[in-house]
Design an enzyme around this catalytic site. Sequence first.
Site, short mmCIF file in Angstrom:
data_model
loop_
_atom_site.label_atom_id
_atom_site.label_comp_id
_atom_site.label_asym_id
_atom_site.label_seq_id
_atom_site.Cartn_x
_atom_site.Cartn_y
_atom_site.Cartn_z
N ILE A 433 -2.10 42.89 16.41
CA ILE A 433 -3.00 42.67 15.27
C ILE A 433 -3.07 43.91 14.38
O ILE A 433 -3.28 43.79 13.18
CB ILE A 433 -4.41 42.25 15.77
N HIS A 696 -11.51 42.44 24.17
CA HIS A 696 -12.82 43.09 24.28
C HIS A 696 -13.10 43.53 25.71
O HIS A 696 -14.09 44.19 25.98
CB HIS A 696 -13.92 42.15 23.79
#
Length: 758
Positions: A433, A696
């Site tokens: 990303i 995360h």
Amino acid sequence: MTTLHFSGFPRVGAFRELKFAQEKYWRKEISEQELLAVAKDLREKNWKHQAAANADYVAVGDFTFYDHILDLQVATGAIPARFGFDSQNLSLEQFFQLARGNKDQFAIEMTKWFDTNYHYLVPEFHADTEFKANAKHYVQQLQEAQALGLKAKPTVVGPLTFLWVGKEKGAVEFDRLSLLPKLLPVYVEILTALVEAGAEWIQIDEPALTVDLPKEWVEAYKDVYATLSKVSAKILLSTYFGSVAEHAALLKSLPVDGLHIDLVRAPEQLDAFADYDKVLSAGVIDGRNIWRANLNKVLETVELLQAKLGDRLWISSSCSLLHTPFDLSVEEKLKANKPDLYSWLAFTLQKTQELRVLKAALNEGRDSVAEELAASQAAADSRANSSEIHRADVAKRLADLPANADQRKSPFADRIKAQQAWLNLPLLPTTNIGSFPQTTEIRQARAAFKKGELSAADYEAAMKKEIALVVEEQEKLDLDVLVHGEAERNDMVEYFGELLSGFAFTQYGWVQSYGSRCVKPPIIFGDVSRPEAMTVAWSTYAQSLTKRPMKGMLTGPVTILQWSFVRNDIPRSTVCKQIALALNDEVLDLEKAGIKVIQIDEPAIREGLPLKRADWDAYLNWAGESFRLSSTGCEDSTQIHTHMCYSEFNDILPAIAAMDADVITIETSRSDMELLTAFGEFKYPNDIGPGVYDIHSPRVPTEAEVEHLLRKAIEVVPVERLWVNPDCGLKTRGWKETLEQLQVMMNVTHKLRAELAK
């Protein structure tokens, strides 16, 4: 006489004292007593600042160690049963565990408070949720303020907004509004406890009235306030963040003693309430932005109101000042470097003084504050005429845009052929990303460079070393489209803001995002342009290290807008288009330099949605146009990516498709690819990269887990349009788990490619 009151104040302190004390407490470096002492001191300072502005009522109950909605969950006994805690005897340690999780339970979910950048902890309601009153939080703060000799007004979020911002949980289907009969008596107990402690007025916040409430929720206000009005305090029903004009008849009929309306966000609603026959609190100073008010202009409105209402006129900020930084006077660098801009700003303490001046002008006449009013007018005039703000070249560029300026040269079907001709990617192409781990060494080098302790050449060498490592590791993993890792970036908005004209930064302009986390948004004060290339040197260096395609990485115009304090003298849509054109210059320079895959991140597009659905189309139109303007003008063979990370796409999918990015990557792993179903049903026309693992968490997923997600994706998206990538950037991860996680992703991709090739 006009009354001045405050709705709420920042909690963290002028220099984030609460944040640092909380984090020391969590690290066991200070005791609970020491943390409580810091908090008590901050509350006292806040009240004294309000008193110094000649406030008739200071706000109490708004201070929290984490979040005011979490305080309300405790006060009503609505904390999640899964923790096994007693809300009547909750320790501070347990309070923090609700917010942050513990070894047995994950934290309460967070989401944004209406359309602000503040996050609250979402109440978890079950069909069998029982409520139990515990008014200690509010009563204690009321008594503290009274002990200082101050008149205080407790502020509590109302029962309907409390239910509205929660979520239904559990196996049994139910409507959380059905909990109201059980919740209401608990509110009566809390308000009664405040009356017994000496509260004369109680502010009950109902911002839910500014959204599209279902009819039965609106109807419920009648019974709720008929019940609450039996408590022997005066009730100020407070609304903010938007207009409540559509509910004017209802609000005028409620048996409350006063109404607060937001005249900054919705000045047009004043006409609907000018004949209100009780106390009308006018929110006339902006509680959400950092611009100094033109007090003479504000007075024109409130003087007319005073003539109608007399003593029934109250004044305040539009909403709690929680959303603004604390004190402009400590911004010495800004004052020295940009004195004009400094003179146009007002942070929380300056806003309290603006309200003091308004009160004095109303009660003692304008002459009593002639000096302050003249200074306010001078600042407004200076801002209106500043050449730093208004630039003819930027205005001309926008005005001269042709009608099709935001359109690519060819449709996606043609572009993808031109892109694949040179990219020559395999099935299930892989990419990252954007960011890679920001190590201590990276942060130290950046800090030393900013302080002047590291030369530009040495800093560049340190960053290039990190970039080379990122490229090397991606090649070892056999990723297809590489990223440079963004070592040089401290923050995805601040990095670009520092390089664009029209932006400024503060030293201490912190606002609370959630708990102990604070953000320091850039200030967009003037017309935006790009003086010189911002990312080209880093991206071309990275490309020089590999034969594989390197992605250029930019933050999109809507996200830069959403995460900044934005000028209020022109429409937000105009500011956004200015940013888009500045970014477009960068896109074209990247393309010219040989970077033919360019990602423009837009994680904040959904956050910008207006509170009322009737206003969505207008917003989505200019947001989509801004994105397209940032990516227009390049060749068909240049591939534009975008990345988005949030949990709800269904209702804005047409707008996302209209952005016309060649590839969209999205966060999907935590929802077990559920999000992707919407894209499949909508028949999203371009390429998609659903995240196949959650970044995360430091946990390394198993190959079976990643394979499960990827197979689900293949069922929904045509395989020739499917990309493979993590959920989000890897900035917060460590190197060890990053490489292990990516290796799992690559192993599964290779396995499925081989299977598909048969």
